[in-house]
Design a protein around this motif. Sequence first.
Motif, mmCIF file in Angstrom:
data_model
loop_
_atom_site.group_PDB
_atom_site.id
_atom_site.type_symbol
_atom_site.label_atom_id
_atom_site.label_comp_id
_atom_site.label_asym_id
_atom_site.label_seq_id
_atom_site.Cartn_x
_atom_site.Cartn_y
_atom_site.Cartn_z
ATOM 1 N N GLY A 15 -4.466 -7.973 -8.532
ATOM 2 C CA GLY A 15 -3.664 -8.964 -7.840
ATOM 3 C C GLY A 15 -2.326 -9.238 -8.495
ATOM 4 O O GLY A 15 -1.466 -9.897 -7.894
ATOM 5 N N SER A 17 1.292 -8.116 -10.781
ATOM 6 C CA SER A 17 2.477 -7.312 -10.491
ATOM 7 C C SER A 17 3.040 -6.698 -11.766
ATOM 8 O O SER A 17 2.879 -7.253 -12.859
ATOM 9 C CB SER A 17 3.561 -8.185 -9.849
ATOM 10 N N VAL A 63 -0.133 2.704 -0.945
ATOM 11 C CA VAL A 63 0.697 1.678 -1.593
ATOM 12 C C VAL A 63 1.662 0.997 -0.629
ATOM 13 O O VAL A 63 2.369 0.059 -1.022
ATOM 14 C CB VAL A 63 1.486 2.263 -2.781
ATOM 15 N N ARG A 66 2.790 -2.794 -0.570
ATOM 16 C CA ARG A 66 2.552 -3.397 -1.888
ATOM 17 C C ARG A 66 3.595 -2.962 -2.919
ATOM 18 O O ARG A 66 3.941 -3.742 -3.809
ATOM 19 C CB ARG A 66 1.161 -3.014 -2.397
ATOM 20 N N PHE A 67 4.050 -1.727 -2.814
ATOM 21 C CA PHE A 67 5.014 -1.177 -3.771
ATOM 22 C C PHE A 67 6.382 -1.045 -3.114
ATOM 23 O O PHE A 67 6.480 -0.758 -1.921
ATOM 24 C CB PHE A 67 4.574 0.203 -4.257
ATOM 25 N N MET A 82 5.575 -3.143 -8.209
ATOM 26 C CA MET A 82 4.195 -3.007 -7.759
ATOM 27 C C MET A 82 3.562 -4.394 -7.668
ATOM 28 O O MET A 82 3.450 -5.086 -8.689
ATOM 29 C CB MET A 82 3.407 -2.126 -8.731
ATOM 30 N N ASN A 83 3.200 -4.780 -6.478
ATOM 31 C CA ASN A 83 2.548 -6.070 -6.239
ATOM 32 C C ASN A 83 1.115 -5.859 -5.779
ATOM 33 O O ASN A 83 0.738 -4.760 -5.363
ATOM 34 C CB ASN A 83 3.310 -6.847 -5.160
ATOM 35 N N SER A 84 0.345 -6.918 -5.847
ATOM 36 C CA SER A 84 -1.051 -6.876 -5.383
ATOM 37 C C SER A 84 -1.781 -5.666 -5.950
ATOM 38 O O SER A 84 -2.456 -4.926 -5.221
ATOM 39 C CB SER A 84 -1.087 -6.843 -3.854
ATOM 40 N N LEU A 85 -1.663 -5.490 -7.234
ATOM 41 C CA LEU A 85 -2.245 -4.312 -7.872
ATOM 42 C C LEU A 85 -3.757 -4.316 -7.788
ATOM 43 O O LEU A 85 -4.400 -5.385 -7.834
ATOM 44 C CB LEU A 85 -1.789 -4.220 -9.321
ATOM 45 N N LYS A 86 -4.310 -3.119 -7.656
ATOM 46 C CA LYS A 86 -5.747 -2.932 -7.540
ATOM 47 C C LYS A 86 -6.225 -2.036 -8.687
ATOM 48 O O LYS A 86 -5.441 -1.240 -9.211
ATOM 49 C CB LYS A 86 -6.073 -2.246 -6.213
ATOM 50 N N ASP A 89 -5.204 1.521 -8.687
ATOM 51 C CA ASP A 89 -3.827 1.877 -9.029
ATOM 52 C C ASP A 89 -3.690 2.308 -10.488
ATOM 53 O O ASP A 89 -2.617 2.748 -10.902
ATOM 54 C CB ASP A 89 -2.885 0.692 -8.779
#
Length: 121
Positions: A15, A17, A63, A66-67, A82-86, A89
């Motif tokens: 979640g 960044s 991505v 999100r990216f 990079m946002n909302s990372l999982k 990733d």
Amino acid sequence: QVQLVESGGGLVQAGGSLRLSCAASGRIFSINAMAWYRQAPGKQRELVAHITSGGSTKYADSVKGRFTISRDNAKNTGYLKMNSLKPEDTAVYYCNADAFLNGGSFAAGYWGRGTQVTVSS
């Protein structure tokens, strides 16, 4: 002739960044296209995002939304926000660029050494 240095990787919770940077140096007149790739353990290197000299972008489906890839031509630097990372990733992220060199030649396929991104669940 062209050196690419990535920075900005690290450990982040799901979640979160990060913003990666790719600084280009050397006998550069201008950077043409730039791209970010990533390689997770045991997997092939894959294209994450690409940006042309004119600013047109494309993204891997995984991505999109999100990216965000961007560039600062004056600084010969590219970025990957990079946002909302999982957790999926998690990978080593590599910068790739083509460049017009001083003297007029074109050089393709330069790579940085990569920066590790780890996303914890």
